[in-house]
Structures are given as structure tokens and as C-alpha cells.
Design a protein around this motif. Structure first.
Motif, PDB file in Angstrom:
ATOM      1  N   THR A 102       0.834  -1.209   0.000  1.00 22.81           N
ATOM      2  CA  THR A 102       0.000   0.000   0.000  1.00 22.81           C
ATOM      3  C   THR A 102       0.866   1.255   0.000  1.00 22.81           C
ATOM      4  O   THR A 102       0.619   2.196  -0.765  1.00 22.81           O
ATOM      5  CB  THR A 102      -0.943  -0.007   1.221  1.00 22.81           C
ATOM      6  N   LEU A 103       1.890   1.272   0.840  1.00 16.43           N
ATOM      7  CA  LEU A 103       2.802   2.419   0.902  1.00 16.43           C
ATOM      8  C   LEU A 103       3.483   2.644  -0.447  1.00 16.43           C
ATOM      9  O   LEU A 103       3.526   3.771  -0.953  1.00 16.43           O
ATOM     10  CB  LEU A 103       3.856   2.207   1.991  1.00 16.43           C
ATOM     11  N   PHE A 104       3.997   1.578  -1.055  1.00 16.88           N
ATOM     12  CA  PHE A 104       4.700   1.725  -2.331  1.00 16.88           C
ATOM     13  C   PHE A 104       3.758   2.148  -3.453  1.00 16.88           C
ATOM     14  O   PHE A 104       4.138   2.937  -4.327  1.00 16.88           O
ATOM     15  CB  PHE A 104       5.440   0.436  -2.689  1.00 16.88           C
ATOM     16  N   LEU A 105       2.522   1.665  -3.429  1.00 20.20           N
ATOM     17  CA  LEU A 105       1.539   2.116  -4.424  1.00 20.20           C
ATOM     18  C   LEU A 105       1.242   3.609  -4.256  1.00 20.20           C
ATOM     19  O   LEU A 105       1.153   4.340  -5.240  1.00 20.20           O
ATOM     20  CB  LEU A 105       0.245   1.311  -4.308  1.00 20.20           C
ATOM     21  N   LEU A 106       1.095   4.055  -3.022  1.00 15.50           N
ATOM     22  CA  LEU A 106       0.834   5.477  -2.791  1.00 15.50           C
ATOM     23  C   LEU A 106       2.013   6.344  -3.214  1.00 15.50           C
ATOM     24  O   LEU A 106       1.827   7.428  -3.781  1.00 15.50           O
ATOM     25  CB  LEU A 106       0.480   5.713  -1.317  1.00 15.50           C
ATOM     26  N   ILE A 107       3.238   5.865  -2.987  1.00 11.16           N
ATOM     27  CA  ILE A 107       4.427   6.610  -3.425  1.00 11.16           C
ATOM     28  C   ILE A 107       4.470   6.679  -4.950  1.00 11.16           C
ATOM     29  O   ILE A 107       4.710   7.743  -5.532  1.00 11.16           O
ATOM     30  CB  ILE A 107       5.710   5.975  -2.860  1.00 11.16           C
ATOM     31  N   GLY A 108       4.240   5.549  -5.618  1.00  8.24           N
ATOM     32  CA  GLY A 108       4.224   5.541  -7.082  1.00  8.24           C
ATOM     33  C   GLY A 108       3.163   6.463  -7.644  1.00  8.24           C
ATOM     34  O   GLY A 108       3.401   7.209  -8.603  1.00  8.24           O
ATOM     35  N   LEU A 115      -2.480  13.842  -9.411  1.00  5.87           N
ATOM     36  CA  LEU A 115      -3.839  14.376  -9.547  1.00  5.87           C
ATOM     37  C   LEU A 115      -4.894  13.291  -9.697  1.00  5.87           C
ATOM     38  O   LEU A 115      -6.090  13.583  -9.651  1.00  5.87           O
ATOM     39  CB  LEU A 115      -3.905  15.342 -10.730  1.00  5.87           C
ATOM     40  N   CYS A 116      -4.456  12.042  -9.880  1.00  3.67           N
ATOM     41  CA  CYS A 116      -5.423  10.941 -10.006  1.00  3.67           C
ATOM     42  C   CYS A 116      -4.847   9.641  -9.433  1.00  3.67           C
ATOM     43  O   CYS A 116      -4.696   8.655 -10.165  1.00  3.67           O
ATOM     44  CB  CYS A 116      -5.877  10.760 -11.446  1.00  3.67           C
ATOM     45  N   PRO A 117      -4.527   9.637  -8.136  1.00  6.52           N
ATOM     46  CA  PRO A 117      -3.936   8.437  -7.542  1.00  6.52           C
ATOM     47  C   PRO A 117      -4.860   7.229  -7.591  1.00  6.52           C
ATOM     48  O   PRO A 117      -4.401   6.091  -7.707  1.00  6.52           O
ATOM     49  CB  PRO A 117      -3.659   8.855  -6.093  1.00  6.52           C
ATOM     50  N   HIS A 118      -6.165   7.464  -7.540  1.00 13.58           N
ATOM     51  CA  HIS A 118      -7.128   6.367  -7.606  1.00 13.58           C
ATOM     52  C   HIS A 118      -7.041   5.622  -8.937  1.00 13.58           C
ATOM     53  O   HIS A 118      -7.149   4.400  -8.974  1.00 13.58           O
ATOM     54  CB  HIS A 118      -8.539   6.892  -7.360  1.00 13.58           C
ATOM     55  N   ALA A 119      -6.804   6.340 -10.014  1.00 13.85           N
ATOM     56  CA  ALA A 119      -6.678   5.704 -11.323  1.00 13.85           C
ATOM     57  C   ALA A 119      -5.359   4.940 -11.419  1.00 13.85           C
ATOM     58  O   ALA A 119      -5.306   3.815 -11.918  1.00 13.85           O
ATOM     59  CB  ALA A 119      -6.769   6.751 -12.429  1.00 13.85           C
ATOM     60  N   TRP A 120      -4.279   5.552 -10.949  1.00 18.64           N
ATOM     61  CA  TRP A 120      -2.954   4.931 -11.017  1.00 18.64           C
ATOM     62  C   TRP A 120      -2.926   3.634 -10.220  1.00 18.64           C
ATOM     63  O   TRP A 120      -2.482   2.604 -10.709  1.00 18.64           O
ATOM     64  CB  TRP A 120      -1.891   5.904 -10.500  1.00 18.64           C
ATOM     65  N   ILE A 121      -3.414   3.671  -8.997  1.00 15.05           N
ATOM     66  CA  ILE A 121      -3.393   2.486  -8.140  1.00 15.05           C
ATOM     67  C   ILE A 121      -4.297   1.391  -8.708  1.00 15.05           C
ATOM     68  O   ILE A 121      -3.943   0.213  -8.690  1.00 15.05           O
ATOM     69  CB  ILE A 121      -3.778   2.852  -6.694  1.00 15.05           C
ATOM     70  N   GLY A 122      -5.426   1.763  -9.241  1.00 13.07           N
ATOM     71  CA  GLY A 122      -6.334   0.779  -9.823  1.00 13.07           C
ATOM     72  C   GLY A 122      -5.789   0.109 -11.064  1.00 13.07           C
ATOM     73  O   GLY A 122      -6.129  -1.027 -11.377  1.00 13.07           O
ATOM     74  N   GLN A 123      -4.935   0.795 -11.788  1.00 15.78           N
ATOM     75  CA  GLN A 123      -4.391   0.286 -13.048  1.00 15.78           C
ATOM     76  C   GLN A 123      -3.035  -0.392 -12.877  1.00 15.78           C
ATOM     77  O   GLN A 123      -2.636  -1.190 -13.712  1.00 15.78           O
ATOM     78  CB  GLN A 123      -4.252   1.449 -14.034  1.00 15.78           C
ATOM     79  N   CYS A 124      -2.315  -0.110 -11.809  1.00 17.84           N
ATOM     80  CA  CYS A 124      -0.943  -0.577 -11.634  1.00 17.84           C
ATOM     81  C   CYS A 124      -0.895  -2.063 -11.257  1.00 17.84           C
ATOM     82  O   CYS A 124      -1.491  -2.473 -10.262  1.00 17.84           O
ATOM     83  CB  CYS A 124      -0.245   0.247 -10.553  1.00 17.84           C
ATOM     84  N   SER A 125      -0.179  -2.843 -12.028  1.00 16.31           N
ATOM     85  CA  SER A 125      -0.001  -4.267 -11.716  1.00 16.31           C
ATOM     86  C   SER A 125       1.217  -4.436 -10.812  1.00 16.31           C
ATOM     87  O   SER A 125       2.016  -3.514 -10.639  1.00 16.31           O
ATOM     88  CB  SER A 125       0.197  -5.067 -13.000  1.00 16.31           C
ATOM     89  N   THR A 126       1.372  -5.628 -10.260  1.00 19.32           N
ATOM     90  CA  THR A 126       2.531  -5.909  -9.411  1.00 19.32           C
ATOM     91  C   THR A 126       3.826  -5.739 -10.194  1.00 19.32           C
ATOM     92  O   THR A 126       4.797  -5.163  -9.688  1.00 19.32           O
ATOM     93  CB  THR A 126       2.435  -7.335  -8.837  1.00 19.32           C
ATOM     94  N   GLY A 127       3.857  -6.214 -11.434  1.00 14.48           N
ATOM     95  CA  GLY A 127       5.047  -6.054 -12.276  1.00 14.48           C
ATOM     96  C   GLY A 127       5.365  -4.595 -12.546  1.00 14.48           C
ATOM     97  O   GLY A 127       6.534  -4.188 -12.514  1.00 14.48           O
TER      98      GLY A 127
END
Length: 149
Positions: A102-108, A115-127
Motif C-alpha cells: 500500500t505504501l509503495f503504491l501510494l508513493i508511485g 492528480l489521479c492516484p485512484h486511477a494509477w493504483i487501480g491500473q498498476c499491476s505488481t510487475g
């Protein structure tokens, strides 16, 4: 207040024009929607949303920052219990891994899509997250970002 279509029909009844519904063009739709371009690693994405700021704030406010403390507090009580000690230790390890992710996703999301962390986190895969973290660690200039590190 009548709709555009009712106005068209009113005019048609008076003989002022055809009885066809009004058509809103694509340009009218695009003008009323927020658009945010962001990247995950090097892959570009575009978010179209009515109000990206409100959605981002709602998402960030929904993150339960006390969840991991709750898991630890519940598990501490069971650590000494022979029947539940292993379960409690496993629960705490899983919470540690979940909290780290969770921390690393929020940093990324902060770096690549503030401006759109919800979109980035929802789209970001583990890879993708691994690639982003490796580039952050290496000071990667190749990483597409919306802020300077």
C-alpha cells in the motif's frame, strides 16, 4: 425548465423546424469532463472523469490508515495463545506485506499521477510497481513522472 428535446418538439409543433432530438456532439461531451494524462512506468494512460479532484480526495480519504494498527493490536493478544499463536503471527506478516505494498503504491501514484492516484493504483499491476520502485531506487530519469524527485 424544459429539455433540449422538448424545445425541439415545441418548435416542430409550431412548424418552426424538424421534430428531431437535439444531438450533443463529442466536443460538448469532452468539454465537460476532466482529462488527466498519467503514466505507469512508461505506459501512458488517460483518465476521463467528471471531477477528478473530488474522486482523488474521496479515494485518499477512504484509505483506512488505522487498519494495520488494528490488525497488530488484535494479533498481539493471540500471540501467546498456543491455539492461535501461529495464526496471529501469520496475520501480522500478511499485514506487514499488505502495508508495504500500500505504501509503495501510494508513493508511485504520488510521483506519476498526483492528480489521479485512484486511477494509477487501480491500473498498476505488481510487475509495473516493481519497475517503478526499481527506477525510483536507481534515480531513474527514464520514469515518466508529473513531479520532480
Amino acid at each position: 425548465m424544459g429539455s433540449v428535446n422538448s424545445e425541439v418538439h415545441r418548435r416542430a409543433d409550431k412548424g418552426e423546424g424538424p421534430a428531431e432530438p437535439a444531438k450533443v456532439g463529442f466536443a460538448g461531451f469532452v468539454g465537460s469532463v476532466d482529462r488527466r494524462i498519467y503514466a505507469i512506468a512508461d505506459d501512458p494512460y488517460c483518465l476521463w472523469e467528471d471531477d477528478t479532484k473530488a474522486a482523488a480526495l474521496a479515494f485518499l480519504r477512504s484509505v483506512d490508515h488505522e487498519y494495520f494498527e488494528y490488525i497488530v493490536q488484535r494479533s498481539i493478544a493471540d500471540l501467546e495463545n498456543p491455539a492461535n499463536g501461529m495464526r496471529a503471527a501469520t496475520s501480522m506478516r500478511l499485514a506487514l506485506f499488505h502495508g508495504g505494498e500500500t505504501l509503495f503504491l501510494l508513493i508511485g501514484a504520488l510521483i506519476q499521477a498526483p492528480l489521479c492516484p485512484h486511477a494509477w493504483i487501480g491500473q498498476c499491476s505488481t510487475g509495473d510497481l516493481r519497475i517503478v520502485l526499481e527506477r525510483i531506487e536507481a534515480g531513474g530519469d527514464l520514469l515518466m513522472q508529473n513531479i520532480r524527485i
